[in-house]
Design a protein around this motif. Sequence first.
Motif, PDB file in Angstrom:
ATOM      1  N   PRO A  28     -35.855   2.356  43.203  1.00  0.00           N
ATOM      2  CA  PRO A  28     -35.271   1.480  42.182  1.00  0.00           C
ATOM      3  C   PRO A  28     -33.748   1.470  42.175  1.00  0.00           C
ATOM      4  O   PRO A  28     -33.149   0.492  41.714  1.00  0.00           O
ATOM      5  CB  PRO A  28     -35.801   2.083  40.868  1.00  0.00           C
ATOM      6  N   GLY A  29     -33.123   2.526  42.669  1.00  0.00           N
ATOM      7  CA  GLY A  29     -31.665   2.618  42.588  1.00  0.00           C
ATOM      8  C   GLY A  29     -31.249   3.232  41.260  1.00  0.00           C
ATOM      9  O   GLY A  29     -31.894   3.029  40.230  1.00  0.00           O
ATOM     10  N   PHE A  30     -30.172   3.990  41.288  1.00  0.00           N
ATOM     11  CA  PHE A  30     -29.747   4.727  40.095  1.00  0.00           C
ATOM     12  C   PHE A  30     -29.374   3.788  38.949  1.00  0.00           C
ATOM     13  O   PHE A  30     -29.672   4.057  37.783  1.00  0.00           O
ATOM     14  CB  PHE A  30     -28.553   5.626  40.446  1.00  0.00           C
ATOM     15  N   VAL A  31     -28.746   2.662  39.257  1.00  0.00           N
ATOM     16  CA  VAL A  31     -28.328   1.726  38.210  1.00  0.00           C
ATOM     17  C   VAL A  31     -29.547   1.157  37.491  1.00  0.00           C
ATOM     18  O   VAL A  31     -29.562   1.047  36.250  1.00  0.00           O
ATOM     19  CB  VAL A  31     -27.473   0.596  38.807  1.00  0.00           C
ATOM     20  N   ASN A  32     -30.575   0.794  38.235  1.00  0.00           N
ATOM     21  CA  ASN A  32     -31.784   0.270  37.602  1.00  0.00           C
ATOM     22  C   ASN A  32     -32.477   1.329  36.745  1.00  0.00           C
ATOM     23  O   ASN A  32     -33.055   1.006  35.697  1.00  0.00           O
ATOM     24  CB  ASN A  32     -32.755  -0.253  38.664  1.00  0.00           C
ATOM     25  N   LEU A  33     -32.417   2.571  37.157  1.00  0.00           N
ATOM     26  CA  LEU A  33     -33.015   3.634  36.345  1.00  0.00           C
ATOM     27  C   LEU A  33     -32.264   3.784  35.024  1.00  0.00           C
ATOM     28  O   LEU A  33     -32.876   4.037  33.985  1.00  0.00           O
ATOM     29  CB  LEU A  33     -33.001   4.956  37.117  1.00  0.00           C
ATOM     30  N   LEU A  34     -30.947   3.615  35.062  1.00  0.00           N
ATOM     31  CA  LEU A  34     -30.173   3.635  33.821  1.00  0.00           C
ATOM     32  C   LEU A  34     -30.538   2.446  32.936  1.00  0.00           C
ATOM     33  O   LEU A  34     -30.621   2.580  31.699  1.00  0.00           O
ATOM     34  CB  LEU A  34     -28.682   3.620  34.124  1.00  0.00           C
ATOM     35  N   ARG A  35     -30.772   1.290  33.550  1.00  0.00           N
ATOM     36  CA  ARG A  35     -31.180   0.112  32.781  1.00  0.00           C
ATOM     37  C   ARG A  35     -32.548   0.334  32.143  1.00  0.00           C
ATOM     38  O   ARG A  35     -32.783  -0.048  30.990  1.00  0.00           O
ATOM     39  CB  ARG A  35     -31.220  -1.111  33.686  1.00  0.00           C
ATOM     40  N   PHE A  36     -33.445   0.966  32.883  1.00  0.00           N
ATOM     41  CA  PHE A  36     -34.770   1.272  32.341  1.00  0.00           C
ATOM     42  C   PHE A  36     -34.653   2.240  31.161  1.00  0.00           C
ATOM     43  O   PHE A  36     -35.324   2.068  30.137  1.00  0.00           O
ATOM     44  CB  PHE A  36     -35.650   1.878  33.435  1.00  0.00           C
ATOM     45  N   ARG A  37     -33.805   3.244  31.306  1.00  0.00           N
ATOM     46  CA  ARG A  37     -33.594   4.196  30.209  1.00  0.00           C
ATOM     47  C   ARG A  37     -33.136   3.483  28.936  1.00  0.00           C
ATOM     48  O   ARG A  37     -33.683   3.719  27.844  1.00  0.00           O
ATOM     49  CB  ARG A  37     -32.551   5.238  30.624  1.00  0.00           C
ATOM     50  N   ASP A  38     -32.142   2.584  29.065  1.00  0.00           N
ATOM     51  CA  ASP A  38     -31.622   1.889  27.890  1.00  0.00           C
ATOM     52  C   ASP A  38     -32.639   0.894  27.337  1.00  0.00           C
ATOM     53  O   ASP A  38     -32.705   0.681  26.115  1.00  0.00           O
ATOM     54  CB  ASP A  38     -30.326   1.164  28.255  1.00  0.00           C
ATOM     55  N   TRP A  39     -33.425   0.292  28.225  1.00  0.00           N
ATOM     56  CA  TRP A  39     -34.452  -0.658  27.783  1.00  0.00           C
ATOM     57  C   TRP A  39     -35.482   0.034  26.905  1.00  0.00           C
ATOM     58  O   TRP A  39     -35.998  -0.569  25.943  1.00  0.00           O
ATOM     59  CB  TRP A  39     -35.124  -1.281  29.008  1.00  0.00           C
ATOM     60  N   LEU A  40     -35.793   1.271  27.194  1.00  0.00           N
ATOM     61  CA  LEU A  40     -36.828   1.990  26.448  1.00  0.00           C
ATOM     62  C   LEU A  40     -36.523   2.057  24.953  1.00  0.00           C
ATOM     63  O   LEU A  40     -37.441   2.010  24.126  1.00  0.00           O
ATOM     64  CB  LEU A  40     -36.991   3.408  27.002  1.00  0.00           C
ATOM     65  N   VAL A  41     -35.243   2.177  24.602  1.00  0.00           N
ATOM     66  CA  VAL A  41     -34.896   2.328  23.187  1.00  0.00           C
ATOM     67  C   VAL A  41     -34.362   1.045  22.562  1.00  0.00           C
ATOM     68  O   VAL A  41     -34.216   0.973  21.338  1.00  0.00           O
ATOM     69  CB  VAL A  41     -33.859   3.457  23.007  1.00  0.00           C
ATOM     70  N   SER A  42     -34.051   0.047  23.360  1.00  0.00           N
ATOM     71  CA  SER A  42     -33.457  -1.187  22.823  1.00  0.00           C
ATOM     72  C   SER A  42     -34.458  -2.312  22.648  1.00  0.00           C
ATOM     73  O   SER A  42     -34.181  -3.283  21.932  1.00  0.00           O
ATOM     74  CB  SER A  42     -32.321  -1.664  23.732  1.00  0.00           C
ATOM     75  N   THR A  43     -35.614  -2.214  23.290  1.00  0.00           N
ATOM     76  CA  THR A  43     -36.622  -3.270  23.206  1.00  0.00           C
ATOM     77  C   THR A  43     -37.643  -2.939  22.129  1.00  0.00           C
ATOM     78  O   THR A  43     -38.207  -1.842  22.121  1.00  0.00           O
ATOM     79  CB  THR A  43     -37.344  -3.439  24.549  1.00  0.00           C
ATOM     80  N   PRO A  44     -37.904  -3.872  21.185  1.00  0.00           N
ATOM     81  CA  PRO A  44     -38.865  -3.587  20.104  1.00  0.00           C
ATOM     82  C   PRO A  44     -40.264  -3.326  20.660  1.00  0.00           C
ATOM     83  O   PRO A  44     -40.704  -3.952  21.637  1.00  0.00           O
ATOM     84  CB  PRO A  44     -38.834  -4.857  19.261  1.00  0.00           C
ATOM     85  N   ARG A  59     -38.606   2.560  20.021  1.00  0.00           N
ATOM     86  CA  ARG A  59     -38.946   3.881  20.558  1.00  0.00           C
ATOM     87  C   ARG A  59     -37.795   4.857  20.294  1.00  0.00           C
ATOM     88  O   ARG A  59     -36.631   4.542  20.517  1.00  0.00           O
ATOM     89  CB  ARG A  59     -39.213   3.766  22.058  1.00  0.00           C
ATOM     90  N   LYS A  60     -38.113   6.059  19.813  1.00  0.00           N
ATOM     91  CA  LYS A  60     -37.101   7.085  19.596  1.00  0.00           C
ATOM     92  C   LYS A  60     -36.613   7.625  20.930  1.00  0.00           C
ATOM     93  O   LYS A  60     -37.311   7.556  21.941  1.00  0.00           O
ATOM     94  CB  LYS A  60     -37.674   8.223  18.751  1.00  0.00           C
ATOM     95  N   GLU A  61     -35.412   8.175  20.922  1.00  0.00           N
ATOM     96  CA  GLU A  61     -34.854   8.730  22.155  1.00  0.00           C
ATOM     97  C   GLU A  61     -35.702   9.884  22.677  1.00  0.00           C
ATOM     98  O   GLU A  61     -35.849  10.067  23.885  1.00  0.00           O
ATOM     99  CB  GLU A  61     -33.415   9.180  21.929  1.00  0.00           C
ATOM    100  N   SER A  62     -36.276  10.662  21.776  1.00  0.00           N
ATOM    101  CA  SER A  62     -37.136  11.762  22.220  1.00  0.00           C
ATOM    102  C   SER A  62     -38.393  11.225  22.900  1.00  0.00           C
ATOM    103  O   SER A  62     -38.862  11.785  23.900  1.00  0.00           O
ATOM    104  CB  SER A  62     -37.520  12.642  21.030  1.00  0.00           C
ATOM    105  N   SER A  63     -38.937  10.130  22.375  1.00  0.00           N
ATOM    106  CA  SER A  63     -40.104   9.507  23.010  1.00  0.00           C
ATOM    107  C   SER A  63     -39.730   8.887  24.346  1.00  0.00           C
ATOM    108  O   SER A  63     -40.502   8.929  25.307  1.00  0.00           O
ATOM    109  CB  SER A  63     -40.706   8.444  22.085  1.00  0.00           C
ATOM    110  N   ALA A  64     -38.545   8.296  24.406  1.00  0.00           N
ATOM    111  CA  ALA A  64     -38.060   7.726  25.669  1.00  0.00           C
ATOM    112  C   ALA A  64     -37.906   8.823  26.714  1.00  0.00           C
ATOM    113  O   ALA A  64     -38.218   8.620  27.895  1.00  0.00           O
ATOM    114  CB  ALA A  64     -36.742   7.001  25.448  1.00  0.00           C
ATOM    115  N   ASN A  65     -37.449   9.992  26.295  1.00  0.00           N
ATOM    116  CA  ASN A  65     -37.301  11.109  27.235  1.00  0.00           C
ATOM    117  C   ASN A  65     -38.649  11.526  27.813  1.00  0.00           C
ATOM    118  O   ASN A  65     -38.731  11.947  28.972  1.00  0.00           O
ATOM    119  CB  ASN A  65     -36.639  12.297  26.541  1.00  0.00           C
ATOM    120  N   ALA A  66     -39.708  11.436  27.016  1.00  0.00           N
ATOM    121  CA  ALA A  66     -41.039  11.772  27.530  1.00  0.00           C
ATOM    122  C   ALA A  66     -41.442  10.812  28.639  1.00  0.00           C
ATOM    123  O   ALA A  66     -42.013  11.207  29.665  1.00  0.00           O
ATOM    124  CB  ALA A  66     -42.059  11.743  26.391  1.00  0.00           C
ATOM    125  N   VAL A  67     -41.128   9.514  28.463  1.00  0.00           N
ATOM    126  CA  VAL A  67     -41.422   8.529  29.502  1.00  0.00           C
ATOM    127  C   VAL A  67     -40.578   8.812  30.747  1.00  0.00           C
ATOM    128  O   VAL A  67     -41.076   8.768  31.881  1.00  0.00           O
ATOM    129  CB  VAL A  67     -41.142   7.102  28.982  1.00  0.00           C
TER     130      VAL A  67
END
Length: 335
Positions: A28-44, A59-67
């Motif tokens: 995926p590339g590091f930049v896309n992984l960062l986008r996925f991380r931010d998407w986890l908490v910004s998308t309803p 999604r809470k940041e702790s829940s995002a970390n589990a993903v």
Amino acid sequence: MNTERSYASRLATYLTWCNDREVEWSAPGFVNLLRFRDWLVSTPLPARGRKGTGAPRFRKESSANAVLTTMTEFLRFGVGHGWVPSQVAESLSQPKFLRFVPHGFESGENGQFRQVRARTIKFKVDDPGIECFTPDQVDLMIRLARHARDKFLIVLMRATGMRIGETLGLRREDLHLLADSRSLGCRSKGPHVHVRRRPDNINNALAKSVKSRVVPVGEEVVLSYRDYQWERAEVPQADECDMVFVNLFRGPLGRPMSYPNAKQLFDRIAKWAEIVARPHMLRHTAATEWIAAGVPQDVVQTLLGHASPASLSPYLHASDARKREAVERVAREAR
């Protein structure tokens, strides 16, 4: 089984995100992984309530970390099988020196094991610690439980510290509640419960540890089980099932309880008691109470079925109440 279901759901979240954006999941590339991380908490998340009209949830940041943890381990797993380029796994972590180590951690003769790999794709969140019940909350839950079966489930899990999968996987032959079980071919003394891993349970309940263990129980468990047996005897279909916990009040009668059944039970009690209540919190409660009572750590580790002493570290942190008690006790002795 419930753990595997959770991992599968988290992994599906990552793979679906990649598919929707035409991102190659294995590179995926590091930049896309960062986008996925931010998407986890910004998308309803999907709205709750009738016809999906509930308030937006995120999604809470702790829940995002589990993903993100599941995603990271899956990509590392893929490297070993040749599915994922090695440089992808290298970008997911960086060297970190452990200044402080948990109880039971082996640092090595020269401290060589203090150098570990820390994840790079994650949110920094405060450690909330373990969640457990107070004695009053456990008593309230037992009073609010409508049926003897449900009361026994709560009493048993609090007394033994068993996981919900271990509890739902119990069979009647595992309960040795006599003062002397030699007539059953068992040498363990006093009332106790055998925790065994059985992959063939029809309700998919599975003990996490492959090693069986024996957990002693007291009079409260014995009496609670007796009440449950009277209730169970009123449902003829239950005689055909050897599992301890079965459906008695809704179909299919006599079938083993599943994890969703148990979750619904705790959700109902949590609503009535106006508290947060999850099955695993009873395991935390048992461990916390044992540690507070001065039970040796190796005994607690054996009771819980932990393979490593390091697994006890969350329970060893002194609570505010225990710190206050220690200070006041020293002050009283000084006076």
